[in-house]
Design a protein around this motif. Structure first.
Motif, PDB file in Angstrom:
ATOM      1  N   LYS A   1       0.759  -1.094   0.022  1.00 64.59           N
ATOM      2  CA  LYS A   1      -0.010   0.018  -0.141  1.00 64.59           C
ATOM      3  C   LYS A   1       0.856   1.315  -0.034  1.00 64.59           C
ATOM      4  CE  LYS A   1      -3.885   2.087   2.646  1.00 64.59           C
ATOM      5  NZ  LYS A   1      -4.801   2.178   3.822  1.00 64.59           N
ATOM      6  N   HIS A   2       1.885   1.206   0.897  1.00 58.76           N
ATOM      7  CA  HIS A   2       2.836   2.586   0.777  1.00 58.76           C
ATOM      8  C   HIS A   2       3.517   2.677  -0.439  1.00 58.76           C
ATOM      9  CE1 HIS A   2       5.325   5.391   2.923  1.00 58.76           C
ATOM     10  NE2 HIS A   2       6.389   4.609   2.562  1.00 58.76           N
ATOM     11  N   PHE A   3       4.365   1.499  -0.885  1.00 62.32           N
ATOM     12  CA  PHE A   3       5.428   1.770  -1.874  1.00 62.32           C
ATOM     13  C   PHE A   3       4.906   1.834  -2.971  1.00 62.32           C
ATOM     14  CE2 PHE A   3       8.147   0.471   1.895  1.00 62.32           C
ATOM     15  CZ  PHE A   3       9.231   1.433   1.678  1.00 62.32           C
ATOM     16  N   SER A   4       3.638   1.190  -3.619  1.00 68.24           N
ATOM     17  CA  SER A   4       2.981   0.963  -4.638  1.00 68.24           C
ATOM     18  C   SER A   4       2.534   2.512  -4.976  1.00 68.24           C
ATOM     19  CB  SER A   4       2.105   0.147  -4.830  1.00 68.24           C
ATOM     20  OG  SER A   4       0.906   0.432  -4.048  1.00 68.24           O
ATOM     21  N   ARG A   5       2.408   3.427  -4.191  1.00 70.88           N
ATOM     22  CA  ARG A   5       2.005   5.002  -4.258  1.00 70.88           C
ATOM     23  C   ARG A   5       3.174   5.850  -4.779  1.00 70.88           C
ATOM     24  NH1 ARG A   5      -2.052   1.999  -2.081  1.00 70.88           N
ATOM     25  NH2 ARG A   5      -4.157   2.619  -2.780  1.00 70.88           N
ATOM     26  N   ILE A   6       4.503   5.446  -4.493  1.00 66.34           N
ATOM     27  CA  ILE A   6       5.484   6.271  -4.822  1.00 66.34           C
ATOM     28  C   ILE A   6       6.178   6.075  -6.129  1.00 66.34           C
ATOM     29  CG2 ILE A   6       8.101   6.819  -3.872  1.00 66.34           C
ATOM     30  CD1 ILE A   6       7.174   5.610  -1.226  1.00 66.34           C
ATOM     31  N   PRO A   7       6.165   7.092  -6.956  1.00 71.01           N
ATOM     32  CA  PRO A   7       6.298   6.896  -8.503  1.00 71.01           C
ATOM     33  C   PRO A   7       7.661   6.112  -8.817  1.00 71.01           C
ATOM     34  CG  PRO A   7       5.272   9.024  -7.897  1.00 71.01           C
ATOM     35  CD  PRO A   7       5.782   8.377  -6.613  1.00 71.01           C
ATOM     36  N   LYS A   8       8.640   6.026  -8.229  1.00 68.68           N
ATOM     37  CA  LYS A   8       9.839   5.605  -8.377  1.00 68.68           C
ATOM     38  C   LYS A   8       9.820   4.028  -8.209  1.00 68.68           C
ATOM     39  CE  LYS A   8      12.249   7.331  -4.116  1.00 68.68           C
ATOM     40  NZ  LYS A   8      13.129   8.000  -3.913  1.00 68.68           N
ATOM     41  N   TYR A   9       8.927   3.712  -7.501  1.00 73.05           N
ATOM     42  CA  TYR A   9       9.191   2.202  -7.233  1.00 73.05           C
ATOM     43  C   TYR A   9       8.296   1.177  -7.966  1.00 73.05           C
ATOM     44  CZ  TYR A   9      12.126   3.615  -3.423  1.00 73.05           C
ATOM     45  OH  TYR A   9      12.950   4.289  -2.606  1.00 73.05           O
ATOM     46  N   THR A  10       8.717   0.073  -8.281  1.00 75.00           N
ATOM     47  CA  THR A  10       7.555  -0.925  -8.749  1.00 75.00           C
ATOM     48  C   THR A  10       7.749  -2.073  -7.578  1.00 75.00           C
ATOM     49  OG1 THR A  10       7.997  -0.794 -11.107  1.00 75.00           O
ATOM     50  CG2 THR A  10       7.282  -3.041 -10.396  1.00 75.00           C
ATOM     51  N   VAL A  11       6.597  -2.684  -7.155  1.00 81.96           N
ATOM     52  CA  VAL A  11       6.796  -3.667  -6.161  1.00 81.96           C
ATOM     53  C   VAL A  11       6.087  -4.907  -6.560  1.00 81.96           C
ATOM     54  CG1 VAL A  11       5.462  -4.110  -3.968  1.00 81.96           C
ATOM     55  CG2 VAL A  11       6.148  -1.842  -4.418  1.00 81.96           C
ATOM     56  N   LEU A  12       7.049  -5.779  -6.345  1.00 81.63           N
ATOM     57  CA  LEU A  12       6.935  -7.387  -6.424  1.00 81.63           C
ATOM     58  C   LEU A  12       6.637  -8.260  -5.241  1.00 81.63           C
ATOM     59  CD1 LEU A  12       6.484  -9.569  -8.578  1.00 81.63           C
ATOM     60  CD2 LEU A  12       9.101  -9.933  -8.233  1.00 81.63           C
ATOM     61  N   VAL A  13       5.507  -8.790  -5.300  1.00 77.96           N
ATOM     62  CA  VAL A  13       4.938  -9.799  -4.004  1.00 77.96           C
ATOM     63  C   VAL A  13       4.548 -11.010  -4.615  1.00 77.96           C
ATOM     64  CG1 VAL A  13       4.437  -8.180  -2.278  1.00 77.96           C
ATOM     65  CG2 VAL A  13       2.814  -8.794  -3.885  1.00 77.96           C
ATOM     66  N   PHE A  14       5.071 -12.277  -4.013  1.00 73.60           N
ATOM     67  CA  PHE A  14       4.582 -13.293  -4.541  1.00 73.60           C
ATOM     68  C   PHE A  14       4.309 -14.537  -3.272  1.00 73.60           C
ATOM     69  CE2 PHE A  14       9.296 -13.538  -4.204  1.00 73.60           C
ATOM     70  CZ  PHE A  14       9.679 -14.622  -3.695  1.00 73.60           C
ATOM     71  N   ASP A  15       3.676 -15.516  -3.822  1.00 70.50           N
ATOM     72  CA  ASP A  15       3.310 -16.561  -2.687  1.00 70.50           C
ATOM     73  C   ASP A  15       4.708 -17.516  -2.893  1.00 70.50           C
ATOM     74  OD1 ASP A  15       1.287 -15.418  -1.595  1.00 70.50           O
ATOM     75  OD2 ASP A  15       0.006 -16.431  -3.001  1.00 70.50           O
ATOM     76  N   ASN A  16       5.277 -17.862  -1.855  1.00 69.56           N
ATOM     77  CA  ASN A  16       6.267 -18.969  -1.895  1.00 69.56           C
ATOM     78  C   ASN A  16       5.715 -20.283  -2.206  1.00 69.56           C
ATOM     79  OD1 ASN A  16       8.805 -17.652  -1.421  1.00 69.56           O
ATOM     80  ND2 ASN A  16       7.989 -17.466   0.690  1.00 69.56           N
ATOM     81  N   ARG A  17       6.425 -21.151  -2.860  1.00 70.45           N
ATOM     82  CA  ARG A  17       5.973 -22.719  -3.018  1.00 70.45           C
ATOM     83  C   ARG A  17       5.222 -23.313  -1.614  1.00 70.45           C
ATOM     84  NH1 ARG A  17      10.797 -26.943  -3.864  1.00 70.45           N
ATOM     85  NH2 ARG A  17      11.561 -25.488  -5.338  1.00 70.45           N
ATOM     86  N   GLY A  18       4.011 -23.733  -1.742  1.00 70.36           N
ATOM     87  CA  GLY A  18       3.571 -24.549  -0.616  1.00 70.36           C
ATOM     88  C   GLY A  18       2.541 -23.733   0.212  1.00 70.36           C
ATOM     89  N   VAL A  19       2.177 -22.403  -0.434  1.00 71.51           N
ATOM     90  CA  VAL A  19       1.321 -21.376   0.423  1.00 71.51           C
ATOM     91  C   VAL A  19       0.696 -20.540  -0.454  1.00 71.51           C
ATOM     92  CG1 VAL A  19       2.871 -19.487   0.701  1.00 71.51           C
ATOM     93  CG2 VAL A  19       1.104 -20.106   2.612  1.00 71.51           C
TER      94      VAL A  19
END
Length: 322
Positions: free
Chosen positions: A67-85
């Protein structure tokens, strides 16, 4: 179809989501090993932040950071679910932090996150262990590395959490009802008396316990139930994790900015592990959050996000020194 999978993240900031076919990328044909990683990408900025979550938790646990970093123009945010979850699939176990780091590399390559000095890596707990393995393999891509509430590992008996944490994990592993799990989780991840204090800025005047209970219930409701195989296999990866002192020194020297963060009252990963990491990572900075438990990014979201912003900036400033 990934469009049918529920998410807790803001669809307005989401620029890409899907399943990364890890097995296809590695050209492995064993159906028992076949798996894919669910990911979401938020924002459009040139600098990419990769958040790697810990034991048996989905990427939704990064909600305050996305929520915080995706609204700062200089950043792209990547999140993912590890295997098994979460929305990722569950190959046969047991897992290793090495294998889970290779998953992350496959995902980064799949998304084209391959430029030198273009990514910031943030890993907590088991995610911090995975991040160590990742940093050893692709240090040239990283601007900064933040390892939170984590350990370099060693022998299995040394990787066990403190007794309170061990008992809680054992109890929760075989529980299916979130209403039973959540109270145990709250007392495990947060400090007392913080958990029973009035929540800051909560318009309903609730305690932190009430706010966090609702938050975790929402996450459980939105996330696909984890299988027992997935839970035990992820636990195995933490128990068998080990990065040698020599590798720690190499990681520390090869990345412009390394930060080691810990709470001072952690029931899952003793703060002594951060002291050990610092012993072999001379260039690293240590940040200790006072009166804080294992979930430093949730208990202290403002302070944690502010620390990350500073770390990212200092990483950029240190680029010319390498």
């Amino acid at each position: 179809m990934t469009s049918e999978l529920q998410t807790l993240f803001d669809p307005q900031t989401c620029t890409r989501k899907g399943l990364c076919p890890v097995t296809d990328i590695r050209n492995k044909g064993d159906p028992l090993e076949s798996h894919s990683l669910y990911f979401e990408q938020h924002g459009f900025g040139p600098e990419k932040i990769i958040f790697i979550m810990g034991l048996n938790s989905s990427s939704f646990a990064w909600l305050p950071q996305v929520k915080h970093f995706s609204r700062i123009p200089k950043y792209t945010v990547l999140v993912f679910d590890n295997r098994g979850v979460g929305n990722s699939t569950t190959p046969k176990g047991p897992y290793t932090t090495t294998g889970m780091a290779e998953d992350a590399i496959a995902l980064l390559n799949y998304l084209g996150f391959t430029e030198p000095r273009s990514i910031h890596v943030v890993g907590l707990s088991l995610g911090g262990m995975i991040s160590q393995e990742l940093a050893y393999r692709i240090p040239e891509r990283m601007i900064s590395l933040t390892l939170g509430v984590t350990t370099a590992g060693g022998h299995i008996w040394n990787n066990l959490p403190p007794w309170k944490g061990f008992k809680a994990l054992l109890r929760m592993t075989f529980m299916k009802d979130p209403a039973q799990k959540i109270p145990i989780l709250l007392d495990l991840l947060y400090t007392s008396p913080w958990i029973d204090e009035k929540a800051v800025d909560d318009p309903r005047g609730r305690t932190n316990r009430e706010v966090e209970f609702e938050s975790y219930a929402r996450r459980f409701q939105t996330t696909r139930p984890q299988t027992l195989i997935g839970a035990l296999s992820q636990m195995s990866s933490g128990l068998t994790h080990h990065v040698s002192a020599e590798r720690l020194r190499q990681i520390s020297k090869s990345i412009p900015k390394v930060t080691l963060a810990t709470g001072d009252q952690d029931n899952l990963v003793s703060p002594d592990n951060t002291i050990y990491l610092k012993t072999h990572m001379k260039e690293a900075e240590v940040v200790t959050f006072e009166n804080t438990g294992h979930a430093i990014h949730y208990q202290r979201p403002r302070e944690f996000n502010a620390m990350l912003e500073r770390v990212f900036e200092e990483g950029r400033e240190n680029l010319h020194d390498l």
